[in-house]
Design an enzyme around this catalytic site. Structure first.
Site, mmCIF file in Angstrom:
data_model
loop_
_atom_site.group_PDB
_atom_site.id
_atom_site.type_symbol
_atom_site.label_atom_id
_atom_site.label_comp_id
_atom_site.label_asym_id
_atom_site.label_seq_id
_atom_site.Cartn_x
_atom_site.Cartn_y
_atom_site.Cartn_z
ATOM 1 N N ARG A 125 0.818 -1.227 0.000
ATOM 2 C CA ARG A 125 0.000 0.000 0.000
ATOM 3 C C ARG A 125 0.848 1.273 0.000
ATOM 4 N NH1 ARG A 125 -3.271 -3.149 3.703
ATOM 5 N NH2 ARG A 125 -5.140 -3.895 2.623
ATOM 6 N N LYS A 147 3.286 11.350 -11.113
ATOM 7 C CA LYS A 147 2.455 10.537 -12.002
ATOM 8 C C LYS A 147 3.232 9.271 -12.362
ATOM 9 C CE LYS A 147 0.132 12.577 -15.330
ATOM 10 N NZ LYS A 147 -0.223 13.503 -16.433
ATOM 11 N N GLU A 189 10.191 18.285 -24.543
ATOM 12 C CA GLU A 189 9.455 18.610 -23.322
ATOM 13 C C GLU A 189 9.883 19.960 -22.754
ATOM 14 O OE1 GLU A 189 6.936 17.134 -22.033
ATOM 15 O OE2 GLU A 189 6.964 15.025 -22.657
ATOM 16 N N LYS A 231 7.014 23.101 -13.754
ATOM 17 C CA LYS A 231 6.226 21.918 -13.418
ATOM 18 C C LYS A 231 5.906 21.891 -11.934
ATOM 19 C CE LYS A 231 5.424 17.111 -14.223
ATOM 20 N NZ LYS A 231 5.742 15.902 -14.995
ATOM 21 N N GLU A 241 -4.355 16.576 -11.534
ATOM 22 C CA GLU A 241 -4.734 16.921 -12.891
ATOM 23 C C GLU A 241 -6.227 17.197 -13.038
ATOM 24 O OE1 GLU A 241 -2.289 15.364 -16.483
ATOM 25 O OE2 GLU A 241 -4.122 14.179 -16.429
ATOM 26 N N ARG A 245 -3.015 21.364 -14.191
ATOM 27 C CA ARG A 245 -1.954 20.415 -14.521
ATOM 28 C C ARG A 245 -2.125 19.819 -15.901
ATOM 29 N NH1 ARG A 245 0.956 15.798 -10.739
ATOM 30 N NH2 ARG A 245 2.353 15.053 -12.364
ATOM 31 N N ASN A 249 0.088 18.580 -20.669
ATOM 32 C CA ASN A 249 -0.155 17.619 -21.739
ATOM 33 C C ASN A 249 -0.236 18.270 -23.112
ATOM 34 O OD1 ASN A 249 -0.359 15.056 -20.296
ATOM 35 N ND2 ASN A 249 -2.161 15.955 -19.338
ATOM 36 N N HIS A 252 0.272 16.156 -26.189
ATOM 37 C CA HIS A 252 0.234 14.737 -25.825
ATOM 38 C C HIS A 252 -0.973 13.987 -26.382
ATOM 39 C CE1 HIS A 252 3.483 15.944 -23.233
ATOM 40 N NE2 HIS A 252 3.608 14.739 -22.744
ATOM 41 N N HIS A 256 0.151 10.894 -28.185
ATOM 42 C CA HIS A 256 -0.167 9.550 -27.689
ATOM 43 C C HIS A 256 -0.925 8.735 -28.744
ATOM 44 C CE1 HIS A 256 0.178 10.543 -23.093
ATOM 45 N NE2 HIS A 256 1.334 10.426 -23.698
ATOM 46 N N HIS A 270 8.843 8.897 -27.388
ATOM 47 C CA HIS A 270 7.829 9.746 -26.769
ATOM 48 C C HIS A 270 8.081 11.232 -27.038
ATOM 49 C CE1 HIS A 270 4.813 11.194 -24.018
ATOM 50 N NE2 HIS A 270 5.720 11.840 -23.310
#
Length: 377
Positions: A125, A147, A189, A231, A241, A245, A249, A252, A256, A270
């Site tokens: 956990r 993330k 990025e 960031k 997000e 936030r 992206n 992206h 993606h 990427h």
């Protein structure tokens, strides 16, 4: 030797931590990491490429200081962000007998950071981990903000958790072992930050992209530190997000979809997907009357000048199916209620979250813009 920068990441709902940026940090890893090790052991997760380059220099000082050291190695590449490799890491942690006071080190690029972070988020956990990113892309993006995820056959990063690290060590010297293609992917990025929220930073990058990509210490330090600062500010305001936030992206959703279409691997890295996606976000914004053609052209030119692709034709000289790309976009994590969410731009340095974007308008744009092509443009 550049100065060492400490950039705090702090927000409601998670424990604050520092991102440390500088040269030679791994020359004395005990200094930086030992304060977080309650148990006198060091467990490192790395991959088959990074491990031979950096694992020994990280673990040897701890072994000399009397720490037990163990290294878990998975195959290099995006394919390791999978259920199979997640099980490998979890099985190894269990075999080593780690308890909830242990700390795991993620030594590698974004794949290792995401995989290790997610494993730590669900092991017993949740146990602590430290990011030691070894690529430009990981230093400015994936190592900061918590993330963590693995990929699914239906899309990238669809299975994961928010799990903040205890520390991020960005040693600029390890970047010297990167191939130029990987450095340029990281730059995609970096320039994204200027395009989404800091026009002055974008102006600086236009004039200094060659110095950053060449890893000139002062330029590199500033580019990485400024990216991390931006960031950190965004993560502090919106860890999960729910709003701001999502601006991170930019590029992206387009990117993606391309990655899903060509397969997660070396055909399209990427950072290259983000570069194409960012250029497409500016083109779509201009086509929709949201930003000027001048800003579109300037943004696309800056991406191209850095040696990055700006169109799908730069990756594959055959037709893409617009409907398939839109289908991939519909499975993106930002999609809501079956509608598309994009990060669009009003001008360079002013991006915003656009929800309920008409899928037909995206499909028409992909066709009329020349993104779905049969020959190189």
């Amino acid at each position: 030797m550049t100065d060492i920068r400490r950039i705090p990441v702090a927000g409601e709902g998670f424990r604050a931590y520092d991102v440390v940026v500088g040269q030679g940090l791994l020359a004395d890893p005990v200094h930086w990491i030992a304060p977080f090790l309650t148990n006198r052991r060091l467990v490192v997760v790395t991959d088959s490429h990074v491990g031979p380059l950096h694992a020994e220099s990280l673990t040897a000082p701890f072994a000399a200081a009397g720490y037990r050291t163990d290294v878990i190695t998975v195959p290099a590449g995006e394919q390791s962000k999978s259920f199979d490799c997640l099980k490998v890491v979890l099985d190894a942690l269990l075999d080593l007998g780690l308890d909830r006071k242990d700390v795991v080190i993620a030594l590698g690029g974004g794949v290792i950071g995401d995989l290790t972070g997610f494993a730590c988020a669900i092991y017993m956990r949740g146990i602590d981990f430290i990011q030691v990113p070894t690529t430009v892309l990981a230093q400015v993006d994936s190592s900061v903000g918590g993330k963590t995820a693995i990929d699914h056959e239906k899309g990238k990063n669809l299975i994961g958790a928010f799990w903040q690290p205890r520390l991020v060590l960005c040693d600029l010297d390890v970047l010297k072992t990167l191939p130029e293609r990987e450095i340029r992917c990281g730059y995609a990025e970096i320039i994204k930050y200027g395009l989404l929220g800091d026009r002055a930073f974008f102006d600086w990058l236009e004039a200094n992209d060659t110095a950053v990509i060449s890893l000139e210490p002062e330029a590199l330090q500033y580019a990485i530190s400024r990216s991390v600062e931006m960031k950190a500010e965004i993560v502090a305001a919106d860890e999960r997000e729910g709003g701001k936030r999502a601006l991170l992206n930019l590029g992206h959703t387009f990117g993606h979809a391309l990655e899903a279409e060509v397969g997660f691997g070396d055909v399209l890295l990427h950072g290259e997907a983000v570069a194409i996606g960012t250029a497409q976000a500016f083109r779509y914004s201009a086509a929709s009357g949201l930003c000027s053609g001048e800003d579109r052209d300037r943004a696309v030119a800056a991406i191209s000048h850095a040696g990055l692709p700006t169109r799908m034709a730069d990756i594959r000289n055959e037709a893409f199916d617009a409907d398939r790309l839109v289908h991939h976009m519909a499975g993106d994590k930002k999609a809501e209620g079956g509608t598309l969410t994009f990060i669009l731009v009003k001008t360079i340095g002013d991006a915003y979250v656009a929800k309920k974007v008409d899928a037909r308008s995206i499909r028409d744009f992909l066709v009329t813009d020349g993104a779905v092509i049969t020959e190189t443009v």
